[in-house]
Design an enzyme around this catalytic site. Structure first.
Site, PDB file in Angstrom:
ATOM      1  N   HIS A   1      -4.260   6.602   0.086  1.00 33.71           N
ATOM      2  CA  HIS A   1      -3.563   5.329   0.158  1.00 33.71           C
ATOM      3  C   HIS A   1      -4.146   4.396  -0.889  1.00 33.71           C
ATOM      4  O   HIS A   1      -5.134   4.722  -1.536  1.00 33.71           O
ATOM      5  CB  HIS A   1      -3.609   4.732   1.569  1.00 33.71           C
ATOM      6  CG  HIS A   1      -4.913   4.142   1.974  1.00 33.71           C
ATOM      7  ND1 HIS A   1      -6.006   4.902   2.340  1.00 33.71           N
ATOM      8  CD2 HIS A   1      -5.310   2.856   2.064  1.00 33.71           C
ATOM      9  CE1 HIS A   1      -7.005   4.108   2.666  1.00 33.71           C
ATOM     10  NE2 HIS A   1      -6.617   2.853   2.495  1.00 33.71           N
TER      11      HIS A   1
ATOM     12  N   GLU B   1       0.850  -1.184   0.000  1.00 36.26           N
ATOM     13  CA  GLU B   1       0.000   0.000   0.000  1.00 36.26           C
ATOM     14  C   GLU B   1       0.887   1.234   0.000  1.00 36.26           C
ATOM     15  O   GLU B   1       1.893   1.281   0.703  1.00 36.26           O
ATOM     16  CB  GLU B   1      -0.922   0.018   1.225  1.00 36.26           C
ATOM     17  CG  GLU B   1      -2.003  -1.026   1.175  1.00 36.26           C
ATOM     18  CD  GLU B   1      -3.104  -0.808   2.215  1.00 36.26           C
ATOM     19  OE1 GLU B   1      -3.167   0.272   2.838  1.00 36.26           O
ATOM     20  OE2 GLU B   1      -3.907  -1.733   2.377  1.00 36.26           O
TER      21      GLU B   1
ATOM     22  N   HIS C   1      -5.248   0.335  -2.213  1.00 38.67           N
ATOM     23  CA  HIS C   1      -5.632  -1.049  -1.950  1.00 38.67           C
ATOM     24  C   HIS C   1      -5.196  -1.822  -3.196  1.00 38.67           C
ATOM     25  O   HIS C   1      -5.983  -1.980  -4.125  1.00 38.67           O
ATOM     26  CB  HIS C   1      -7.145  -1.180  -1.744  1.00 38.67           C
ATOM     27  CG  HIS C   1      -7.651  -0.573  -0.487  1.00 38.67           C
ATOM     28  ND1 HIS C   1      -8.995  -0.408  -0.247  1.00 38.67           N
ATOM     29  CD2 HIS C   1      -7.017  -0.083   0.613  1.00 38.67           C
ATOM     30  CE1 HIS C   1      -9.170   0.152   0.944  1.00 38.67           C
ATOM     31  NE2 HIS C   1      -7.982   0.358   1.477  1.00 38.67           N
TER      32      HIS C   1
ATOM     33  N   ASP D   1      -9.763   0.842   7.754  1.00 37.44           N
ATOM     34  CA  ASP D   1      -9.733   2.274   7.432  1.00 37.44           C
ATOM     35  C   ASP D   1     -10.736   3.017   8.311  1.00 37.44           C
ATOM     36  O   ASP D   1     -10.430   4.080   8.858  1.00 37.44           O
ATOM     37  CB  ASP D   1     -10.071   2.526   5.960  1.00 37.44           C
ATOM     38  CG  ASP D   1      -9.024   2.009   4.998  1.00 37.44           C
ATOM     39  OD1 ASP D   1      -7.847   1.868   5.389  1.00 37.44           O
ATOM     40  OD2 ASP D   1      -9.385   1.756   3.830  1.00 37.44           O
TER      41      ASP D   1
END
Length: 138
Positions: free
Chosen positions: A77, A20, A79, A90
């Site tokens: 961020h 990530e 995935h 999250d």
């Protein structure tokens, strides 16, 4: 956000895969002017992210010197193997409900923005627009 900001976020996600990626979003209100890539210091970077605290502080110091006045208004961020939707982790680890959370899903194929609130994620539309000039204060 500008097309260049979106492209930079996706490029960062692709470069860090299968880990990530993470970074901060700088702007004002809901207007994202800059995406600042940061190091993911989580010991399990394939499934989690944690922004490097020292880098976070350094970015805040730089942002304070910008004109027009800007602020850290969110985080992004990726995935790498999952959808661009907030995971239960999250949601549980969200400490800034006013921030914009941009998530890049499945190798950069989708990009979505949210505000993560106690009652669940709220979608924030991503509108691509032209940039405004940013200057350092003297």
């Amino acid at each position: 956000m500008t097309p260049a900001v979106r492209q930079a976020i996706v490029a960062h996600a692709r470069a860090e895969a299968p880990h990530e990626c993470c970074g901060l979003l700088v702007g004002s209100g809901r207007r994202i002017d800059v995406a600042v890539p940061l190091s993911n210091v989580d010991p399990r970077p394939r499934v989690r992210f944690r922004v490097d605290p020292a880098e976070h502080i350094a970015v805040r110091r730089i942002v304070r010197r910008l004109t027009p006045r800007l602020a850290v208004i969110g985080v992004y961020h990726s995935h790498p193997q999952g959808p661009a939707t907030p995971s239960p982790r999250d949601m549980a680890e969200c400490h800034y409900p006013d921030w914009i959370f941009v998530i890049v899903g499945r190798r950069g194929r989708s990009v979505r923005a949210y505000q993560l609130r106690r009652n669940g994620p709220a979608v924030v539309p991503i509108i691509l627009r032209t940039p405004r000039p940013v200057r350092r204060r003297r």
